[in-house]
Design a protein around this motif. Structure first.
Motif, PDB file in Angstrom:
ATOM      1  N   ALA A 190       0.835  -1.209   0.000  1.00 27.74           N
ATOM      2  CA  ALA A 190       0.000   0.000   0.000  1.00 27.74           C
ATOM      3  C   ALA A 190       0.864   1.251   0.000  1.00 27.74           C
ATOM      4  CB  ALA A 190      -0.923  -0.002   1.210  1.00 27.74           C
ATOM      5  N   ALA A 191       1.937   1.230   0.788  1.00 30.65           N
ATOM      6  CA  ALA A 191       2.827   2.398   0.864  1.00 30.65           C
ATOM      7  C   ALA A 191       3.509   2.654  -0.483  1.00 30.65           C
ATOM      8  CB  ALA A 191       3.872   2.186   1.958  1.00 30.65           C
ATOM      9  N   ILE A 192       4.050   1.592  -1.088  1.00 35.94           N
ATOM     10  CA  ILE A 192       4.734   1.752  -2.380  1.00 35.94           C
ATOM     11  C   ILE A 192       3.743   2.170  -3.464  1.00 35.94           C
ATOM     12  CG2 ILE A 192       6.047   0.566  -4.182  1.00 35.94           C
ATOM     13  CD1 ILE A 192       7.145  -1.299  -1.998  1.00 35.94           C
ATOM     14  N   SER A 193       2.524   1.634  -3.403  1.00 39.23           N
ATOM     15  CA  SER A 193       1.531   1.893  -4.456  1.00 39.23           C
ATOM     16  C   SER A 193       1.128   3.363  -4.549  1.00 39.23           C
ATOM     17  CB  SER A 193       0.277   1.040  -4.232  1.00 39.23           C
ATOM     18  OG  SER A 193      -0.481   1.503  -3.126  1.00 39.23           O
ATOM     19  N   MET A 194       1.399   4.143  -3.514  1.00 35.69           N
ATOM     20  CA  MET A 194       1.017   5.556  -3.538  1.00 35.69           C
ATOM     21  C   MET A 194       1.743   6.332  -4.640  1.00 35.69           C
ATOM     22  SD  MET A 194      -1.406   6.106  -1.383  1.00 35.69           S
ATOM     23  CE  MET A 194      -2.037   4.464  -1.798  1.00 35.69           C
ATOM     24  N   ILE A 195       2.836   5.760  -5.172  1.00 37.56           N
ATOM     25  CA  ILE A 195       3.522   6.409  -6.289  1.00 37.56           C
ATOM     26  C   ILE A 195       2.615   6.471  -7.521  1.00 37.56           C
ATOM     27  CG2 ILE A 195       4.561   4.313  -7.267  1.00 37.56           C
ATOM     28  CD1 ILE A 195       7.126   5.936  -7.721  1.00 37.56           C
ATOM     29  N   TYR A 196       1.627   5.545  -7.561  1.00 38.82           N
ATOM     30  CA  TYR A 196       0.669   5.531  -8.680  1.00 38.82           C
ATOM     31  C   TYR A 196      -0.498   6.490  -8.449  1.00 38.82           C
ATOM     32  CZ  TYR A 196       3.257   1.401 -10.142  1.00 38.82           C
ATOM     33  OH  TYR A 196       4.260   0.531 -10.534  1.00 38.82           O
ATOM     34  N   ALA A 197      -0.579   7.060  -7.248  1.00 40.48           N
ATOM     35  CA  ALA A 197      -1.627   8.050  -6.946  1.00 40.48           C
ATOM     36  C   ALA A 197      -1.084   9.445  -7.204  1.00 40.48           C
ATOM     37  CB  ALA A 197      -2.089   7.906  -5.499  1.00 40.48           C
ATOM     38  N   THR A 198      -0.285   9.572  -8.255  1.00 37.94           N
ATOM     39  CA  THR A 198       0.270  10.860  -8.664  1.00 37.94           C
ATOM     40  C   THR A 198      -0.052  11.100 -10.132  1.00 37.94           C
ATOM     41  OG1 THR A 198       2.388   9.912  -9.383  1.00 37.94           O
ATOM     42  CG2 THR A 198       2.205  10.544  -7.046  1.00 37.94           C
TER      43      THR A 198
END
Length: 495
Positions: free
Chosen positions: A365-373
């Motif tokens: 979940a933490a790493i996936s936040m790069i895709y919320a950009t």
């Protein structure tokens, strides 16, 4: 109480494997592949690919997985300790898929809510690219965080954690029994409605219009074999892991046939709905079907909302149903992508299933936040291409060599035949898994590499290199870390 990594029944295993195979690719990738590779003519290489590669390779993965009844990494180490790195390479690569898959799941969750009010407005294309994703092709887009997408993704991660951290049958087993039949039922409703739309026959005629001349082209055959690799999740260590959870009386050959048939039925049935809707769009807009066909997110988040905008009152029912179907398909697939790495970590480091899944979901979940950009959409495309066209296919080749040659596939034949109520394996199967498969997949892999390096942008090449480094380093770390579980080297052959 110790965690139980065993299916409660053979039905749980079959439905979980179908759920893993039936994913977003069946809905958005396959109809495009079918259409662009000769329509009805594509079925010839498609069926050959299932019989020559899909089923034989699944049987090989199931057989070796059942034999060791352990995680992928532990089994590879048992076969040859020098190959342990491969045992981590594939599970880590599949976990990378899970991370970016969560972004697509998040997008679809947003659209599921928007579909009740057609909240994407009159121009779905602009809404998706500009309003929702705020797409940027610049690295600087990484600095523009999009809270709505982040929240939608985190909701998905919570659902994934809630299901996966439980004992196998209590979590994934029960959910598969509910979601997979529901997925098929909803797809029947959607397709049943779609083929009654005015203009549906236009789309279906385009889809099935066979171009027999393409059968002489190398590309159509490679497209068919590539589709089966991706569609059935071959070589992703998922089938191996799921088979290691099976009970002793499992008929693995018959299960393979059931899973392959269910997957093919779903993706071909979905294609009927997709092209019926494209035919309707063609009739309404006066645009040729060939100009409406898209692959990937454009089909799901642009083409479908465009249809719902002109469907009238039916869109209020069909829209939410469609996006729920996509969400369920994504969820059943994404749940499978965490299993290989989770089970390998449990085996090597002695952690419980619950604790391992909690850690992996938190890290993912933490790493996936790069895709919320704003750069998330572009980055997703780069990483997806690298994982699917380069990393996984390389893993399939090496896995095939390790299982068929070093482990020796011959050891599986008598055992699998003794359990089978349908097909019996013989020399033909050994020839396929030892010679035909490695050669065919190597050709597909080389083609994928050439495509990436010839047609990729400089940004894509840069992120391909970065993704490769991250994958290689993470796999190396898992390999060299000392085992905490005293049973790590205690794996017995069952066959």
């Amino acid at each position: 109480m110790a965690d139980k990594n065993e299916w409660g029944s053979n039905l749980s295993f079959i439905l979980a494997m179908i759920g893993s195979a039936v994913g977003l690719g069946n809905i958005w990738r396959y109809p495009y592949v079918l259409y662009s590779n000769g329509g009805g003519a594509f079925y010839i290489p498609y069926i050959v690919a299932i019989l020559l590669m899909g089923m034989p390779f699944l049987i090989l993965e199931y057989g070796v997985g059942y034999n060791f009844k352990s995680s992928f990494a532990k089994a590879i180490r048992k076969i040859n300790s020098k190959c342990e790195y491969l045992g981590w390479f594939l599970p880590v690569a599949v976990f990378m898929i899970m991370i970016y898959y969560s972004a697509i799941l998040g997008w679809d969750g947003i659209y599921m809510l928007l579909s009740f009010t057609k909240g994407w407005g009159a121009d779905p294309n602009t809404f998706f690219a500009t309003t929702l994703l705020q797409s940027s092709e610049s690295y600087m887009g990484l600095l523009n965080f999009i809270p709505l997408i982040a929240v939608a993704m985190l909701v998905g991660w919570v659902i994934i954690w809630f299901i996966s951290h439980r004992d196998l049958e209590e979590g994934l087993g029960k959910v598969s029994k509910l979601l997979v039949p529901l997925l098929f039922i909803i797809m029947v409703v959607i397709v049943g409605f779609s083929i009654t739309l005015p203009g549906a026959s236009i789309g279906l005629a385009e889809l099935f219009n066979p171009d027999w001349s393409l059968l002489g082209h190398f590309e159509i055959w490679m497209a068919a074999f590539g589709q089966i690799v991706f569609s059935l999740s071959l070589g992703m260590s998922i089938a191996f892991t799921y088979a290691s959870y099976t009970k002793d009386d499992a008929d693995l050959i018959t299960n393979t046939i059931s899973i392959a048939l269910a997957n093919s039925l779903f993706e071909n049935f979905a294609a009927l709905g997709v092209f019926s809707i494209l035919g309707y769009m063609s009739l309404q807009s006066g645009t040729a079907v060939s100009e409406l066909v898209t692959q990937g997110t454009g089909l799901v988040f642009v083409a479908y909302p465009t249809v719902f905008n002109v469907l009238g009152q039916w869109a209020v029912v069909l829209g939410p149903l469609f996006f729920l179907t996509v969400y369920l398909a994504g969820l059943t697939s994404i749940l499978s992508t965490v299993e290989p790495l989770s089970f390998s970590i449990q085996n090597k480091f002695g952690l419980s299933r619950s604790k391992t899944m909690t850690i992996l979901c938190a890290v993912g979940a933490a790493i996936s936040m790069i895709y919320a950009t704003s750069f998330g959409g572009s980055l997703l495309g780069f990483v997806d291409t690298f994982i699917n066209q380069i990393a996984l296919l390389f893993g399939v080749i090496v896995e095939c060599i390790v299982f068929a040659w070093i482990f020796k596939a011959e050891k599986l034949v008598n055992f699998l035949n003794s359990k089978s109520k349908t097909i019996k394996l013989g020399k033909w199967w050994l020839i396929i898994v030892k010679y035909v498969l490695p050669i065919v997949v190597t050709i597909i892999w080389i083609g994928g590499m050439i495509d990436v390096f010839n047609n990729g942008t400089m940004d894509q090449l840069n992120f391909t290199i970065v993704s490769a480094i991250l994958l290689l380093v993470a796999s190396l770390i898992f390999t060299i870390l000392p085992a905490k579980n005293p049973d790590w080297d205690k794996t017995e052959d069952r066959i």
